[in-house]
Scaffold this motif. Structure first.
Motif, mmCIF file in Angstrom:
data_model
loop_
_atom_site.group_PDB
_atom_site.id
_atom_site.type_symbol
_atom_site.label_atom_id
_atom_site.label_comp_id
_atom_site.label_asym_id
_atom_site.label_seq_id
_atom_site.Cartn_x
_atom_site.Cartn_y
_atom_site.Cartn_z
ATOM 1 N N ARG A 108 0.810 -1.224 0.000
ATOM 2 C CA ARG A 108 0.000 0.000 0.000
ATOM 3 C C ARG A 108 0.839 1.268 0.000
ATOM 4 O O ARG A 108 0.494 2.251 -0.657
ATOM 5 C CB ARG A 108 -0.931 0.012 1.215
ATOM 6 C CG ARG A 108 -2.086 -0.960 1.132
ATOM 7 C CD ARG A 108 -2.968 -0.865 2.372
ATOM 8 N NE ARG A 108 -2.271 -1.342 3.567
ATOM 9 C CZ ARG A 108 -2.703 -1.152 4.807
ATOM 10 N NH1 ARG A 108 -3.804 -0.463 5.022
ATOM 11 N NH2 ARG A 108 -2.026 -1.638 5.840
ATOM 12 N N PHE A 109 1.953 1.261 0.768
ATOM 13 C CA PHE A 109 2.692 2.506 0.975
ATOM 14 C C PHE A 109 4.165 2.407 0.587
ATOM 15 O O PHE A 109 4.923 3.340 0.842
ATOM 16 C CB PHE A 109 2.582 2.929 2.441
ATOM 17 C CG PHE A 109 1.170 2.977 2.951
ATOM 18 C CD1 PHE A 109 0.285 3.935 2.480
ATOM 19 C CD2 PHE A 109 0.717 2.056 3.878
ATOM 20 C CE1 PHE A 109 -1.021 3.986 2.950
ATOM 21 C CE2 PHE A 109 -0.588 2.092 4.349
ATOM 22 C CZ PHE A 109 -1.462 3.062 3.877
ATOM 23 N N ASP A 110 4.558 1.275 -0.004
ATOM 24 C CA ASP A 110 5.945 1.068 -0.442
ATOM 25 C C ASP A 110 6.928 1.304 0.703
ATOM 26 O O ASP A 110 7.910 2.036 0.573
ATOM 27 C CB ASP A 110 6.266 1.978 -1.626
ATOM 28 C CG ASP A 110 7.560 1.565 -2.331
ATOM 29 O OD1 ASP A 110 7.906 0.368 -2.273
ATOM 30 O OD2 ASP A 110 8.219 2.445 -2.923
ATOM 31 N N PHE A 111 6.648 0.691 1.840
ATOM 32 C CA PHE A 111 7.491 0.841 3.022
ATOM 33 C C PHE A 111 8.868 0.236 2.785
ATOM 34 O O PHE A 111 9.000 -0.891 2.290
ATOM 35 C CB PHE A 111 6.835 0.155 4.225
ATOM 36 C CG PHE A 111 6.182 1.103 5.178
ATOM 37 C CD1 PHE A 111 5.415 2.160 4.708
ATOM 38 C CD2 PHE A 111 6.313 0.950 6.542
ATOM 39 C CE1 PHE A 111 4.793 3.037 5.572
ATOM 40 C CE2 PHE A 111 5.694 1.824 7.426
ATOM 41 C CZ PHE A 111 4.936 2.876 6.937
ATOM 42 N N GLY A 112 9.913 0.990 3.184
ATOM 43 C CA GLY A 112 11.277 0.494 3.186
ATOM 44 C C GLY A 112 11.794 0.388 4.606
ATOM 45 O O GLY A 112 11.054 0.633 5.568
ATOM 46 N N PRO A 113 13.081 0.037 4.792
ATOM 47 C CA PRO A 113 13.633 -0.113 6.145
ATOM 48 C C PRO A 113 13.498 1.141 7.010
ATOM 49 O O PRO A 113 13.157 1.048 8.194
ATOM 50 C CB PRO A 113 15.118 -0.432 5.881
ATOM 51 C CG PRO A 113 15.115 -1.063 4.523
ATOM 52 C CD PRO A 113 14.045 -0.366 3.753
ATOM 53 N N ALA A 114 13.744 2.320 6.421
ATOM 54 C CA ALA A 114 13.628 3.557 7.203
ATOM 55 C C ALA A 114 12.185 3.806 7.624
ATOM 56 O O ALA A 114 11.922 4.249 8.755
ATOM 57 C CB ALA A 114 14.152 4.734 6.388
ATOM 58 N N ASP A 115 11.249 3.510 6.726
ATOM 59 C CA ASP A 115 9.834 3.696 7.051
ATOM 60 C C ASP A 115 9.410 2.760 8.178
ATOM 61 O O ASP A 115 8.678 3.152 9.092
ATOM 62 C CB ASP A 115 8.974 3.434 5.811
ATOM 63 C CG ASP A 115 9.265 4.411 4.692
ATOM 64 O OD1 ASP A 115 9.274 5.618 4.966
ATOM 65 O OD2 ASP A 115 9.508 3.958 3.567
ATOM 66 N N HIS A 116 9.876 1.507 8.106
ATOM 67 C CA HIS A 116 9.564 0.547 9.174
ATOM 68 C C HIS A 116 10.173 0.992 10.498
ATOM 69 O O HIS A 116 9.548 0.845 11.560
ATOM 70 C CB HIS A 116 10.086 -0.851 8.797
ATOM 71 C CG HIS A 116 9.161 -1.617 7.909
ATOM 72 N ND1 HIS A 116 7.959 -2.128 8.353
ATOM 73 C CD2 HIS A 116 9.261 -1.954 6.604
ATOM 74 C CE1 HIS A 116 7.353 -2.759 7.359
ATOM 75 N NE2 HIS A 116 8.115 -2.674 6.286
ATOM 76 N N GLY A 117 11.394 1.519 10.441
ATOM 77 C CA GLY A 117 12.035 1.998 11.664
ATOM 78 C C GLY A 117 11.256 3.110 12.321
ATOM 79 O O GLY A 117 11.035 3.107 13.542
ATOM 80 N N LYS A 118 10.797 4.073 11.527
ATOM 81 C CA LYS A 118 10.016 5.183 12.066
ATOM 82 C C LYS A 118 8.670 4.695 12.606
ATOM 83 O O LYS A 118 8.202 5.151 13.653
ATOM 84 C CB LYS A 118 9.804 6.234 10.984
ATOM 85 C CG LYS A 118 11.088 6.919 10.542
ATOM 86 C CD LYS A 118 10.846 7.844 9.355
ATOM 87 C CE LYS A 118 12.152 8.458 8.874
ATOM 88 N NZ LYS A 118 11.951 9.292 7.660
ATOM 89 N N PHE A 119 8.047 3.764 11.866
ATOM 90 C CA PHE A 119 6.752 3.254 12.303
ATOM 91 C C PHE A 119 6.870 2.500 13.618
ATOM 92 O O PHE A 119 6.060 2.687 14.534
ATOM 93 C CB PHE A 119 6.161 2.346 11.223
ATOM 94 C CG PHE A 119 4.810 1.784 11.567
ATOM 95 C CD1 PHE A 119 3.680 2.587 11.543
ATOM 96 C CD2 PHE A 119 4.668 0.460 11.939
ATOM 97 C CE1 PHE A 119 2.432 2.079 11.862
ATOM 98 C CE2 PHE A 119 3.424 -0.060 12.263
ATOM 99 C CZ PHE A 119 2.303 0.756 12.224
ATOM 100 N N MET A 120 7.893 1.638 13.733
ATOM 101 C CA MET A 120 8.076 0.883 14.972
ATOM 102 C C MET A 120 8.473 1.788 16.132
ATOM 103 O O MET A 120 8.160 1.502 17.285
ATOM 104 C CB MET A 120 9.125 -0.214 14.768
ATOM 105 C CG MET A 120 8.687 -1.332 13.829
ATOM 106 S SD MET A 120 7.094 -2.062 14.298
ATOM 107 C CE MET A 120 7.485 -2.741 15.913
ATOM 108 N N SER A 121 9.139 2.891 15.833
ATOM 109 C CA SER A 121 9.438 3.866 16.889
ATOM 110 C C SER A 121 8.158 4.490 17.409
ATOM 111 O O SER A 121 7.986 4.690 18.615
ATOM 112 C CB SER A 121 10.366 4.963 16.349
ATOM 113 O OG SER A 121 11.619 4.421 15.997
ATOM 114 N N PHE A 122 7.238 4.784 16.494
ATOM 115 C CA PHE A 122 5.931 5.305 16.901
ATOM 116 C C PHE A 122 5.176 4.275 17.741
ATOM 117 O O PHE A 122 4.549 4.623 18.750
ATOM 118 C CB PHE A 122 5.120 5.669 15.660
ATOM 119 C CG PHE A 122 3.673 5.966 15.947
ATOM 120 C CD1 PHE A 122 3.304 7.182 16.492
ATOM 121 C CD2 PHE A 122 2.691 5.025 15.684
ATOM 122 C CE1 PHE A 122 1.976 7.458 16.768
ATOM 123 C CE2 PHE A 122 1.368 5.290 15.962
ATOM 124 C CZ PHE A 122 1.000 6.507 16.504
#
Length: 275
Positions: A108-122
């Motif tokens: 859906r959002f083309d998540f990459g490693p940095a996106d996953h890192g930010k999401f898991m931080s949230f």
């Protein structure tokens, strides 16, 4: 009284949960923004693991009785068996959901490693706030006598939230919904952990927690396997609806037995300790 003791236990457990949530926030943030390679990530993980071992070795011990008696206590205590079943269902729902969740983020959002890192931080920040502040405020506001209704409301939020967050096409709404999901999860975990601590004497509580962790770890192994099997039946519908049904089962389970098996068991244990 037992009400103030219950609130105090929830507060203490919440502070421990907050530290875990903060770790889940800082770890992915470092991994997604600062750490650039796999080797570097492994070395940092090994370092923090060794530091953890040092701190664990410094913890006070009360003998070896707890772990040997934990299994017997869990098998003979209806409240412990009830909480074990709840934690198993929650762990299964979590792991089944994650078999399709990470793939959906990429699709859906083309998540990459940095996106996953930010999401898991949230996610980690939400979990820390939930267990460190929200859970205590919710229990204090409604009162310990309303714990059953609080857990039931959280089960509804978890089931509906998981379904909606999977289907939305708005990344902002994903963050909002997941914040609510993690908050509900933190409240439930705080209440369950606090109530677990009253089901056994101090000498046995470590063993009881150990048994619970072992059961949840087993669910962590079974969950992805079940999720993969369900995905073969229907890539999305079967795993997602299984998760929703598990939370519905938890809702009915809590409504029908939490007060009888857990709360009354906790009160009896507190009375015995006071004697």
């Amino acid at each position: 009284g037992s009400s103030s003791l219950s609130a105090a236990r929830a507060s203490s457990v919440g502070k421990l949960g907050m530290s875990i949530g903060l770790s889940f926030m800082v770890g992915p943030l470092l991994g997604g923004t600062i750490v650039k390679g796999y080797d570097e990530a492994v070395y940092i993980a090994i370092f923090f693991s060794m530091v953890s071992v040092v701190f664990v070795a410094m913890l006070p011990t009360e003998g070896k009785k707890g772990y040997s008696s934990g299994l017997l206590l869990a098998a003979s205590n209806p409240g412990a068996l009830f909480l074990m079943l709840m934690r198993t269902c929650m762990a299964l729902a979590y792991h089944i959901f994650y078999t399709i969740w990470t793939v959906s983020l990429k699709t859906r959002f083309d998540f990459g490693p940095a996106d996953h890192g930010k999401f898991m931080s949230f996610v980690g920040l939400s979990y820390a706030l939930s267990q460190g502040f929200v859970a205590k405020k919710v229990i204090s506001f409604f009162g310990p006598s309303q714990k059953v209704r609080i857990i039931m409301a959280c089960c509804i939020a978890l089931g509906i939230g998981r379904y909606c967050v999977y289907h939305t096409q708005s990344l902002a709404l994903v963050y909002v919904l997941f914040g609510l999901i993690i908050t509900a999860l933190g409240i439930v975990n705080t209440i369950l952990t606090a109530d677990t601590s009253t089901l056994a004497p101090p000498s046995d509580i470590g063993g009881l927690y150990g048994i619970f962790e072992a059961v949840e770890s087993s669910a962590g192994i079974a969950g992805p396997i079940v999720g993969g099997f369900l995905a073969k039946i229907s890539p999305v519908t079967a795993p997602l609806m299984t998760v929703v049904l598990l939370y519905l089962f938890l809702f009915l389970l809590v409504a029908g037995g939490y007060e009888s098996y857990v709360i009354n068991g906790c009160q009896n244990s507190i009375l015995n300790d006071e004697k």
